[in-house]
Design a protein around this motif. Structure first.
Motif, PDB file in Angstrom:
ATOM      1  N   GLN A 133       0.716  13.331   9.368  1.00  0.00           N
ATOM      2  CA  GLN A 133      -0.337  14.109   8.716  1.00  0.00           C
ATOM      3  C   GLN A 133       0.257  15.222   7.863  1.00  0.00           C
ATOM      4  OE1 GLN A 133      -3.044  14.591  12.425  1.00  0.00           O
ATOM      5  NE2 GLN A 133      -4.116  15.479  10.681  1.00  0.00           N
TER       6      GLN A 133
ATOM      7  N   LYS B 191      -7.319   8.470   8.525  1.00  0.00           N
ATOM      8  CA  LYS B 191      -6.738   7.613   7.492  1.00  0.00           C
ATOM      9  C   LYS B 191      -5.355   7.116   7.920  1.00  0.00           C
ATOM     10  CE  LYS B 191      -5.908   7.145   2.612  1.00  0.00           C
ATOM     11  NZ  LYS B 191      -6.165   7.666   1.275  1.00  0.00           N
TER      12      LYS B 191
ATOM     13  N   LEU C 202      -2.558  13.843   4.667  1.00  0.00           N
ATOM     14  CA  LEU C 202      -3.713  12.960   4.806  1.00  0.00           C
ATOM     15  C   LEU C 202      -4.381  13.228   6.141  1.00  0.00           C
ATOM     16  CD1 LEU C 202      -2.093   9.633   3.557  1.00  0.00           C
ATOM     17  CD2 LEU C 202      -3.697  11.081   2.293  1.00  0.00           C
ATOM     18  N   SER C 203      -5.629  12.796   6.264  1.00  0.00           N
ATOM     19  CA  SER C 203      -6.364  13.012   7.507  1.00  0.00           C
ATOM     20  C   SER C 203      -5.841  12.087   8.607  1.00  0.00           C
ATOM     21  CB  SER C 203      -7.852  12.759   7.289  1.00  0.00           C
ATOM     22  OG  SER C 203      -8.071  11.384   7.026  1.00  0.00           O
TER      23      SER C 203
ATOM     24  N   ARG D  45      -5.649   4.535  10.704  1.00  0.00           N
ATOM     25  CA  ARG D  45      -6.091   3.218  10.217  1.00  0.00           C
ATOM     26  C   ARG D  45      -4.895   2.421   9.682  1.00  0.00           C
ATOM     27  NH1 ARG D  45      -7.833   2.358   5.063  1.00  0.00           N
ATOM     28  NH2 ARG D  45      -8.312   4.572   4.858  1.00  0.00           N
ATOM     29  N   HIS D  46      -4.017   3.088   8.934  1.00  0.00           N
ATOM     30  CA  HIS D  46      -2.824   2.421   8.412  1.00  0.00           C
ATOM     31  C   HIS D  46      -1.849   2.061   9.536  1.00  0.00           C
ATOM     32  CE1 HIS D  46      -3.744   2.676   4.157  1.00  0.00           C
ATOM     33  NE2 HIS D  46      -4.112   3.934   4.333  1.00  0.00           N
TER      34      HIS D  46
ATOM     35  N   ASP E 133       0.850  -1.192   0.000  1.00  0.00           N
ATOM     36  CA  ASP E 133       0.000   0.000   0.000  1.00  0.00           C
ATOM     37  C   ASP E 133       0.887   1.244   0.000  1.00  0.00           C
ATOM     38  OD1 ASP E 133      -2.869   1.157   0.646  1.00  0.00           O
ATOM     39  OD2 ASP E 133      -1.395   2.222   1.880  1.00  0.00           O
TER      40      ASP E 133
ATOM     41  N   THR F 218       0.410   4.310   0.958  1.00  0.00           N
ATOM     42  CA  THR F 218       0.384   5.103   2.197  1.00  0.00           C
ATOM     43  C   THR F 218       1.201   4.421   3.279  1.00  0.00           C
ATOM     44  OG1 THR F 218      -1.782   6.017   1.646  1.00  0.00           O
ATOM     45  CG2 THR F 218      -1.110   6.127   3.963  1.00  0.00           C
ATOM     46  N   ARG F 219       1.018   3.121   3.447  1.00  0.00           N
ATOM     47  CA  ARG F 219       1.799   2.406   4.472  1.00  0.00           C
ATOM     48  C   ARG F 219       3.283   2.410   4.132  1.00  0.00           C
ATOM     49  NH1 ARG F 219      -2.888  -0.770   4.412  1.00  0.00           N
ATOM     50  NH2 ARG F 219      -1.978  -2.334   3.052  1.00  0.00           N
TER      51      ARG F 219
END
Length: 109
Positions: free
Chosen positions: A35, A44, A40-41, A47-48, A13, A15-16
């Motif tokens: 952030q 989000k 990103l929020s 969660r990652h 992923d 983002t990860r």
């Protein structure tokens, strides 16, 4: 202990992968810094981070009201080797993020 399949799923992923590269670069990083860097929020990113913690790639440490994330010191050697190779790669993203990390103005401290 994390399996190779789960490890590579986490890395797949974008983002990860960016989160891990920032953690590798800074060693100990707060959600607010992530952030700002990733734009990103907080939900989000959280969660990652939760997935990376669930697979024991990252560990968290609370310092006052802030939670900082770092690599799990008990990662298998093969995983550490892969992450170290990633850290040495100059893909442009890390260079720009590394320069920005120096100038981050956070509310974490």
């Amino acid at each position: 202990m994390i399996t190779q399949v789960d490890f590579f799923k986490c890395l797949s992923d974008p983002t990860r992968l960016s989160i891990l590269k920032l953690v590798l670069n800074k060693q100990n990083i707060c959600v607010c810094e992530l952030q700002e860097q990733l734009e990103l929020s907080q939900p989000k990113i959280s969660r990652h981070l939760a997935l990376l913690r669930a697979h024991a790639i990252l560990v968290d440490t609370r310092q006052g009201q802030w939670v900082y994330y770092s690599l799990n010191p008990n990662l298998p050697d093969w995983a550490v080797d892969i992450l170290n190779i990633m850290a040495r790669q100059d893909d442009g993203l890390m260079k720009s993020q590394s320069e920005q990390l120096v100038s981050i103005s956070t509310f974490c401290e």
